[in-house]
Design an enzyme around this catalytic site. Structure first.
Site, PDB file in Angstrom:
ATOM      1  N   HIS A 146      51.872  52.825  43.324  1.00 14.11           N
ATOM      2  CA  HIS A 146      50.743  53.697  43.614  1.00 14.11           C
ATOM      3  C   HIS A 146      50.838  54.296  45.010  1.00 14.11           C
ATOM      4  CE1 HIS A 146      46.619  55.099  42.966  1.00 14.11           C
ATOM      5  NE2 HIS A 146      46.382  54.766  44.221  1.00 14.11           N
TER       6      HIS A 146
ATOM      7  N   GLU B 253      40.237  46.903  49.232  1.00 18.16           N
ATOM      8  CA  GLU B 253      40.015  48.332  49.035  1.00 18.16           C
ATOM      9  C   GLU B 253      38.532  48.650  48.994  1.00 18.16           C
ATOM     10  OE1 GLU B 253      42.455  49.752  45.807  1.00 18.16           O
ATOM     11  OE2 GLU B 253      44.278  49.039  46.769  1.00 18.16           O
ATOM     12  N   SER B 254      37.761  47.907  49.753  1.00 19.60           N
ATOM     13  CA  SER B 254      36.335  48.208  49.877  1.00 19.60           C
ATOM     14  C   SER B 254      36.175  49.685  50.207  1.00 19.60           C
ATOM     15  CB  SER B 254      35.700  47.366  50.980  1.00 19.60           C
ATOM     16  OG  SER B 254      35.586  46.037  50.565  1.00 19.60           O
ATOM     17  N   GLN B 255      35.178  50.307  49.588  1.00 17.09           N
ATOM     18  CA  GLN B 255      35.010  51.757  49.700  1.00 17.09           C
ATOM     19  C   GLN B 255      34.236  52.148  50.958  1.00 17.09           C
ATOM     20  OE1 GLN B 255      36.139  54.026  46.847  1.00 17.09           O
ATOM     21  NE2 GLN B 255      37.401  52.223  47.155  1.00 17.09           N
TER      22      GLN B 255
ATOM     23  N   HIS C 102      42.045  57.901  38.729  1.00 15.29           N
ATOM     24  CA  HIS C 102      41.476  56.567  38.847  1.00 15.29           C
ATOM     25  C   HIS C 102      41.424  55.970  37.445  1.00 15.29           C
ATOM     26  CE1 HIS C 102      39.098  54.144  41.985  1.00 15.29           C
ATOM     27  NE2 HIS C 102      40.323  54.342  42.401  1.00 15.29           N
TER      28      HIS C 102
ATOM     29  N   ASN D  73      49.045  63.707  43.050  1.00 12.58           N
ATOM     30  CA  ASN D  73      49.009  62.281  42.820  1.00 12.58           C
ATOM     31  C   ASN D  73      49.813  61.988  41.563  1.00 12.58           C
ATOM     32  OD1 ASN D  73      46.746  60.296  41.110  1.00 12.58           O
ATOM     33  ND2 ASN D  73      47.730  59.509  42.935  1.00 12.58           N
TER      34      ASN D  73
END
Lengths: 264, 762
Positions: free
Chosen positions: B64, B333-335, B115, B555
């Site tokens: 990724h 990966e807290s937003q 996503h 992406n």
């Protein structure tokens, strides 16, 4: 901290959002309050400007209304609708000033609450009732037909009673509820200002889309008149007849109403 | 030191400890690394990595984040760019998002991302944080986000799991995007059983900025301070990039739900306003959003793109969960978090802006010129790496690929089913089908009005937003993909996707300018999937060159497969176009009585891979032929028509062909038309069914005012492009009247068109 120090870098300078002409309306100063999570504040300022008035930025945390002649509490998700829509915002320092200034009869400060602003006004007890989740449980965005039931408030003088308008509606918690006694009182005193026509979009009691206080200076409604003020960027239709692509401007009257009322 | 800190310190794997215990086993496989990758980390460091270092390398070297399987192919997007294509490019591939010059000192930045995996595991949060992530990419460039759109692909409409995904994903996009105050102006909704275990949830965002406001992600200026701000760091999304997005699903493994991030749109909205105020006050030197790989990514990328070194004290990170280990903090990966570089002089100004918006922040460390990224935990070194080796020197794989053995058989299997005898019923069937039906049920859950600049939105061909209120300068965006075409021929499929998005933008009246893509594929470890990917990139890069529009960013999403079944190769292509004045944009429906209806282009018998064939369970043959020179001419005609006021409506032909376009143009404003197909059938030597359902490219339908017909025809003649008058707008009869074939009242058509989604999901 004064609100003049707030710089929201934007497309188009908010500071210069004065009226299109130098007529008497341009002297009317209408404040638009920004809370954390407000979304339609710039749109409300644009609407004031297009109606010919002068828009003034207000910051929720200030204690000074900057001598504005009227106030709009715009749509959005202030404080993320956490706890309950409007429940936290009502405690903002500026809301105290607004509540005080808006109370005290027909000469009191005109206040308009749009969508989240309406929710804040009910939480602040400037207007009765409350909004709960739409009965279909979805966020709904659509062009909505309304009937202006009361054309005597500070914000509806440019319409006539019974006139229909098309104004975008967009919300998740738009179902107006109140107990029957309150509803009867609102009806009896002519304080139902807007009613949904052609289908109730969210289950609101008695198709109510907007109401006023007794004096008519405070009005709240769920649909967004500031999204129907500029040809080319409004709804595809108008209650007044055929319009061009996104040409509906039926909401502009709400903003010109208050300007004219204040000019006398 | 408190007892708690003491006990936490006790288990910390420091660099000194790593040197002292070379033989200690680390869980590299569980973090998604291969044995050779793990060995390479040891070689780079000259010792075994610490637990924290391993965490960083594992996420940054994941598929990724590192594009290790796709990199060798993606180079073509850069290699095939000509100088002419670079003319409008202010920032190209490599930054958070590309930046395109649209004139008058204005620039736009846009990007589409996937996503997919999180949205399958946890539809609401997966889709919501997809919007959040792409919006932060846009902010990182210094731009104000002004619109979003969402290309979505689900499994079969009647599969029991589809409703779960549709409800969750649509509500998640709405719940997050609506709360940010970003109009949702378009996208796609496609149903196909091939996406059953792997829905595709792509999200596009576009932002606007002045040329001088472009911000880049780098940490320059030794001694400058490094600050983390926004939401606190929690245990959500740990391993999102490495474990979730870089592996196929397998029902025998435990749930990956904890790897999905949880979004807080209110925090993001405040972050947007706060960042824009930082930019305006010029108090940040560099800025980077925290998305995949969290602090690992932000520190290593900022450091390696700047002066090369950074020193960070990790215990300064504000935590939601105090029990997190250093490795988890680095991978979280807290937003709704951002990292910025601030000069010491600007620290006070920075803090004042944070305080005004009530945003939490913590100073983590400073920029150095040592060439090393040093991360300490309570004074002890737990990471000591060259940041380039983390951010840029990840493994690069030349994965083996070969043309699938089944492709010849599939391509030989052309669609030759019997034609329907009742064309009226066929049109109704098509327009009620899952892919051609009205998507109002979805798009009505999105705010398309906020910001007051939306000039066109769904169901029109492209979303159009005004950028400059004084001049009307604005942009149009469309995204398109056709997985079936790409399955039949990935090279052509990619070119067709670009051609359709390009045509859509031109149909709205805008000049196409730049491309962003989101390439959704199965496992790169499958040589047949890898071939599809290679062909797609080659096709898209070639087509971009031919059309003169550069790819500015995008992406890659791999491992979109469950069990052994991969999704169709699905390159979602977004094209951005520019308007000198959005007032002249062209809607996709006619309104004025008596206007002439023209069909541009020619129609061939091209039903392979079509929506009609799909509706009848067939997928085989070759996708429609594409002539990019013709597409360019058609686009020029459509843009000129808009500029010179020659047309009042236009709609491009793609899935569903002429039948879909006539239906949609009539339904747009509820105005009927009389259509004659005889001349068309005679000219193109086709029958009425083919005229209606073929998906030949290079076509559009336009409505021309009587006064403009001569000028319109002259222009088409001058450009040598075929055009044919096929009908007239008729406001009297609210029907689509195909003379000699059928009369279809619009009420009936509308009912069929709008009933499908509410019936399944209402």
């Amino acid at each position: 901290m004064t609100s003049t120090s707030i710089e929201t870098p934007l497309i188009g300078d908010l500071q210069s959002m004065t009226g299109n002409d130098d007529g008497p309306l341009a002297a009317v100063r209408v404040g638009v309050v920004t809370f954390p999570g407000s979304l339609d504040d710039r749109d409300a300022m644009r609407a004031i400007r297009l109606a010919g008035g002068s828009a003034v930025e207000l910051w929720h945390g200030d204690h000074d209304l900057q001598e504005v002649d009227a106030v709009i509490i715009p749509g959005g998700f202030s404080y993320g609708d956490y706890l309950r829509a409007g429940a936290i915002s009502r405690f903002a320092p500026l809301m105290e000033q607004i509540t005080q200034a808006a109370t005290g009869g027909a000469d009191a400060l005109p206040v308009l609450g749009i969508c989240n602003g309406f929710q804040i006004l009910t939480e602040a007890h400037l207007l009765p009732g409350s909004m709960i989740k739409n009965e279909h449980l979805h966020f709904l965005c659509r062009d909505q037909r309304l009937r202006v039931e009361n054309a005597d408030t500070h914000w509806t003088g440019e319409y006539w009673a019974g006139e229909e308008v098309v104004i975008p509606l967009k919300n998740q918690d738009g179902q107006f509820v109140a107990d029957n006694r309150t509803l009867d009182e609102l009806e009896g005193e002519g304080r139902v200002v807007f009613r949904y026509v052609g289908g109730n979009p969210n289950g609101s009691r008695r198709n109510i889309a907007g109401i006023s206080n007794t004096a008519g200076n405070v009005v709240g409604l769920m649909p967004h008149p500031e999204h129907a003020v500029e040809a080319g960027f409004g709804p595809d239709s108008s209650a007044r007849g055929e319009v061009g692509l996104r040409g509906g401007t039926d909401g502009l009257g709400i903003f010109t109403s208050v300007l004219r009322k204040l000019v006398g | 030191m408190t007892a708690e800190a003491m006990s936490r310190k006790f288990n910390i794997d420091t660099v000194a400890n790593a040197e002292a215990t070379p033989g200690q086993d680390l869980p590299w496989a569980a973090l998604g690394l291969t044995e050779s990758e793990y060995r390479r980390i040891g070689e780079i460091l000259g010792r075994r990595p610490t637990g924290a270092e391993l965490a960083m390398y594992s996420v940054m070297w994941s598929e990724h984040c590192s594009y290790k399987s796709s990199k060798v192919h993606l180079r073509q997007f850069g290699d095939k760019v000509t100088d002419a294509m670079k003319e409008h490019l202010l920032v190209g591939i490599g930054e958070n998002a590309g930046v395109v010059d649209i004139g008058d000192g204005w620039a736009v930045t846009f990007k589409v991302e996937s996503h997919n995996h999180p949205s399958f595991v946890e539809p609401y949060q997966g889709a919501a944080t997809g919007v959040g992530g792409i919006v932060r990419d846009i902010i990182s460039m210094g731009a104000r986000p002004v619109a979003v759109m969402d290309p979505l692909r689900f499994g079969a409409i009647d599969h029991p799991d589809t409703a779960r995904l549709v409800h969750g994903i649509v509500a998640g996009i709405g719940g997050y995007g609506n709360s940010l105050g970003l109009p949702n102006i378009g996208g796609e909704v496609v149903f196909d059983a091939v996406y059953q275990g792997n829905p595709l949830v792509n999200a596009l965002a576009v932002g606007v900025l002045r040329h001088e406001d472009i911000r880049l992600a780098n940490a320059s200026g030794t001694g400058n301070r490094v600050v983390l701000f926004g939401a606190r760091t929690g245990g959500d999304g740990i391993g999102g990039a490495s474990v979730l997005a870089s592996e196929s699903f397998d029902s025998s493994k435990p749930s990956k739900r904890p790897a999905v991030q949880v979004g807080d749109p209110f925090a993001e909205k405040v972050l947007i306003e706060c960042c824009l105020e930082l930019f305006k006050a010029s108090v940040v030197e560099g800025i980077q959003d925290l998305g995949a790989a969290g602090i690992s990514c932000a520190t290593s990328e900022l450091a390696s793109n700047g002066d090369g070194g950074m020193h960070v004290e990790l215990t300064n990170v504000l935590l939601r969960d105090p029990s997190l280990t250093p490795g988890e903090i680095l991978m979280s990966e807290s937003q709704e978090r951002m990292m910025a570089v601030v000069t010491p002089e600007n620290v006070t100004a920075f803090e004042a802006i944070m305080d005004r918006w009530a945003v939490e922040y913590s100073w983590l460390g400073e920029v150095t010129d040592t060439g090393r990224l040093i991360i300490e935990w309570d004074g002890e070194t737990i990471v000591d790496v060259d940041p380039r080796t983390v951010a840029h020197d990840g493994p690069v794989y030349e994965r083996p690929y070969h043309r699938p053995s089944w492709l010849d058989r599939v391509q030989a299997d052309a669609f030759d089913a019997e034609q329907p005898t009742d064309l009226r019923a066929a049109v109704l069937e098509l327009m009620a089908s899952p892919n051609m039906c009205s998507k109002d049920w979805v798009t009505d859950q999105f705010d398309r009005y906020v910001q007051g600049n939306t000039a066109l939105a769904m169901p029109d061909d492209a979303g159009v937003v005004r950028v400059d209120e004084e001049t009307g300068l604005g942009v149009a965006i469309s995204t398109d993909a056709n997985g079936r075409y790409s399955y039949l021929d990935p090279y052509e499929g990619a070119r067709l996707a670009l051609a359709e998005a390009y045509r859509n933008v031109a149909t709205s009246g805008a000049e196409p300018l730049a491309v962003s893509d989101c390439l959704n594929f199965g496992s790169p470890e499958d040589p047949e999937v890898m071939w599809q990917f290679a062909e797609t990139v080659r096709g898209l890069a070639d087509a971009c060159q031919e059309l003169g529009v550069p790819v500015t960013g995008g992406n890659v999403s791999l491992y979109n497969q469950t069990g052994g079944v991969a999704v169709h190769p699905t390159p979602v292509v977004g094209v951005l176009g520019v308007f000198d004045d959005v007032a002249r944009r062209t809607p996709s429906g006619w309104r004025e009585d008596g206007q002439a209806i023209y069909l541009l282009g020619t129609t061939k018998d091209e039903l392979d891979g079509s929506e009609w064939a799909n509706l009848h369970g067939h997928l085989g043959g070759r996708p429609p032929a594409l002539d990019l020179a013709a597409e360019k001419t058609l686009a020029a005609i459509l843009v000129n028509c808009s500029r010179d006021g020659m047309i009042d409506a236009a709609h491009d032909l793609s899935e569903g062909g002429l039948a879909a376009v006539l239906s949609e143009m009539a339904l747009r404003f509820g105005v009927g038309a009389r259509i004659g197909l005889d001349e068309l059938c005679e000219r193109d030597r086709i029958d009425a069914f083919t005229a209606l359902f073929s998906e030949s490219q290079g076509r559009a339908v336009v409505a021309v005012p009587r006064s403009e017909e001569v000028r319109y025809n002259d222009m088409c003649t001058a450009r040598n492009y075929p055009t044919l008058r096929i009908g007239v707008v008729d406001t009297e009869n609210e029907a689509l009247d195909l003379q000699g074939y059928f009369n279809l009242p619009l009420d009936q058509l509308r009912e069929a068109h709008q009933g499908t989604l509410p019936r399944h999901f209402g």
